[in-house]
Design an enzyme around this catalytic site. Structure first.
Site, mmCIF file in Angstrom:
data_model
loop_
_atom_site.group_PDB
_atom_site.id
_atom_site.type_symbol
_atom_site.label_atom_id
_atom_site.label_comp_id
_atom_site.label_asym_id
_atom_site.label_seq_id
_atom_site.Cartn_x
_atom_site.Cartn_y
_atom_site.Cartn_z
ATOM 1 N N ARG A 103 40.099 12.483 -14.256
ATOM 2 C CA ARG A 103 39.698 11.778 -15.435
ATOM 3 C C ARG A 103 39.332 12.919 -16.414
ATOM 4 O O ARG A 103 38.061 13.230 -16.221
ATOM 5 C CB ARG A 103 38.882 10.572 -15.070
ATOM 6 C CG ARG A 103 38.368 9.786 -16.058
ATOM 7 C CD ARG A 103 37.456 8.692 -15.600
ATOM 8 N NE ARG A 103 36.845 7.884 -16.388
ATOM 9 C CZ ARG A 103 37.292 6.755 -17.116
ATOM 10 N NH1 ARG A 103 38.137 6.096 -16.524
ATOM 11 N NH2 ARG A 103 36.615 6.207 -18.001
ATOM 12 N N HIS A 130 46.218 5.813 -20.150
ATOM 13 C CA HIS A 130 45.316 5.293 -18.962
ATOM 14 C C HIS A 130 46.304 4.413 -18.316
ATOM 15 O O HIS A 130 46.216 3.217 -17.975
ATOM 16 C CB HIS A 130 44.342 4.358 -19.586
ATOM 17 C CG HIS A 130 43.156 4.245 -18.552
ATOM 18 N ND1 HIS A 130 43.247 4.685 -17.148
ATOM 19 C CD2 HIS A 130 41.992 3.617 -18.775
ATOM 20 C CE1 HIS A 130 42.145 4.238 -16.545
ATOM 21 N NE2 HIS A 130 41.291 3.613 -17.535
ATOM 22 N N GLN A 133 45.133 1.990 -15.477
ATOM 23 C CA GLN A 133 44.298 0.623 -15.856
ATOM 24 C C GLN A 133 45.544 -0.306 -16.368
ATOM 25 O O GLN A 133 45.356 -1.539 -15.826
ATOM 26 C CB GLN A 133 43.675 1.012 -17.392
ATOM 27 C CG GLN A 133 42.981 -0.314 -17.831
ATOM 28 C CD GLN A 133 42.169 -0.946 -17.151
ATOM 29 O OE1 GLN A 133 41.188 -0.371 -16.806
ATOM 30 N NE2 GLN A 133 42.372 -2.336 -16.792
ATOM 31 N N ASP A 222 40.022 -3.650 -26.889
ATOM 32 C CA ASP A 222 39.368 -2.884 -25.966
ATOM 33 C C ASP A 222 37.964 -2.360 -27.059
ATOM 34 O O ASP A 222 38.087 -2.587 -28.301
ATOM 35 C CB ASP A 222 40.021 -1.524 -26.039
ATOM 36 C CG ASP A 222 39.160 -0.449 -24.960
ATOM 37 O OD1 ASP A 222 38.052 -0.745 -24.349
ATOM 38 O OD2 ASP A 222 39.722 0.629 -24.674
ATOM 39 N N CYS A 262 39.856 -3.759 -20.558
ATOM 40 C CA CYS A 262 39.707 -2.751 -19.552
ATOM 41 C C CYS A 262 38.332 -2.729 -19.232
ATOM 42 O O CYS A 262 37.695 -1.993 -18.227
ATOM 43 C CB CYS A 262 40.137 -1.415 -19.987
ATOM 44 S SG CYS A 262 39.662 -0.802 -21.359
ATOM 45 N N ARG A 290 42.522 -2.672 -10.140
ATOM 46 C CA ARG A 290 42.436 -1.491 -10.373
ATOM 47 C C ARG A 290 42.553 -0.807 -9.092
ATOM 48 O O ARG A 290 43.263 0.028 -8.685
ATOM 49 C CB ARG A 290 41.215 -1.091 -11.091
ATOM 50 C CG ARG A 290 41.414 -1.081 -12.673
ATOM 51 C CD ARG A 290 42.058 -0.291 -13.356
ATOM 52 N NE ARG A 290 41.781 1.248 -13.047
ATOM 53 C CZ ARG A 290 41.000 1.908 -13.572
ATOM 54 N NH1 ARG A 290 40.245 1.517 -14.548
ATOM 55 N NH2 ARG A 290 40.800 3.326 -13.115
#
Length: 305
Positions: A103, A130, A133, A222, A262, A290
């Site tokens: 990450r 991502h 996600q 987001d 998310c 997830r």
């Protein structure tokens, strides 16, 4: 599947379906306390240049539930933070571990890690994409709607890494995608080039949230300022005025429209608290998934290695 999961652009639609089906299987097994058919003793190296709650916990719990172990490495905990070349880190971790999750900021770091590693590499987040996600998001939509093809997905807000992956993933699953972003905050050009040439699903880019939300079956949003963008907070709050998911936006969507966020959420900015709480079940199903999607990715990449 290929050796690595680096982005959704390079992931065939059939592999997306395979991941989702495997995630459904593993979730069902976990809920019924059935042991997963996975070799014990596998080790996942987890490299974190960006802090995390969901990514770290879901990967660490996931590899444990599969019968393996996760090793957390931050820049402060590893020689990467002191300038060791990522190629050397890749070659060392390949001798010790069975898979690497990273990450970080630059997509190029993930690509370089995969180039030099002899074990699978998973993109846990970069500034470009991502993928984990959005695979969890798509899993959640399929659970709630019973299908993907023919649905309309809407994005309202910053054209960031999650937006990039959402566009690619939803189009590859046969969904129509409409994205509303202000000028200067649009998705990556590489993503837009893919979207405009996609052979499945229809794509629309606008600067008007009320256009994007028309007839939507699921609305994504987001935060306006992601990690590393804190210094731009005031500038972004001004740029994203009017890009809020609220009752007025929801009234334009189809009945039963879902929300996907998310997390973490800045309630009162990109989404009102009222809308968030009305759709909390879907949002926290998304967060839980997830775990199941990432277990599926590790299962497929490591089971026969």
């Amino acid at each position: 599947m290929k050796k690595d999961l680096l982005n959704l652009l390079d992931l065939p639609s059939d592999d997306i379906t395979l991941i989702l089906d495997t995630a459904d299987m593993l979730k069902s097994e976990q809920k019924s306390d059935k042991k997963h058919d996975f070799p014990s003793g596998k080790t996942l190296a987890m490299i974190f240049a960006k802090s995390s709650t969901r990514t770290r916990v879901s990967f660490e719990v996931g590899i444990f539930q599969l019968g393996g172990q996760g090793i957390f490495l931050s820049n402060a905990d590893s020689q990467l933070g002191r300038g060791e070349p990522i190629a050397d880190t890749a070659r060392v971790l390949s001798r010790y571990c069975d898979c690497i999750m990273i990450r970080t900021f630059d997509q190029s770091e993930v690509e370089a890690l995969a180039e030099h590693a002899t074990i699978p590499v998973i993109n846990g987040l970069t500034d470009f994409e991502h993928p984990c996600q959005v695979l969890a998001d798509i899993m959640t939509i399929r659970e709630h709607k019973g299908q993907l093809e023919g649905l309309k997905a809407c994005w309202i807000g910053d054209g960031n890494n999650v937006a990039n992956s959402m566009i690619v993933g939803c189009l590859k699953c046969g969904m129509d995608v409409s994205v509303a972003c202000p000028e200067g905050y649009r998705p990556d050009k590489q993503i837009l080039d893919f979207a405009h040439s996609a052979t499945t699903g229809k794509f629309e880019l606008t600067d008007k949230p009320e256009i994007a939300a028309q007839g939507a079956d699921v609305i994504f949003t987001d935060v306006w300022a992601s990690m590393g963008q804190e210094s731009e907070t005031q500038k972004r709050q001004k740029a994203f005025t009017g890009y809020q998911v609220n009752d007025e936006i929801m009234a334009l969507a189809n009945p039963g429209c879902m929300i996907q966020h998310c997390l973490p959420a800045h309630k009162g900015e990109e989404i009102t608290e009222k809308v968030f709480e009305a759709h909390a079940q879907e949002i926290f199903d998304e967060a839980e998934n997830r775990l199941h999607v990432q277990k599926a990715i590790m299962y497929l990449l490591m089971k026969n290695k």
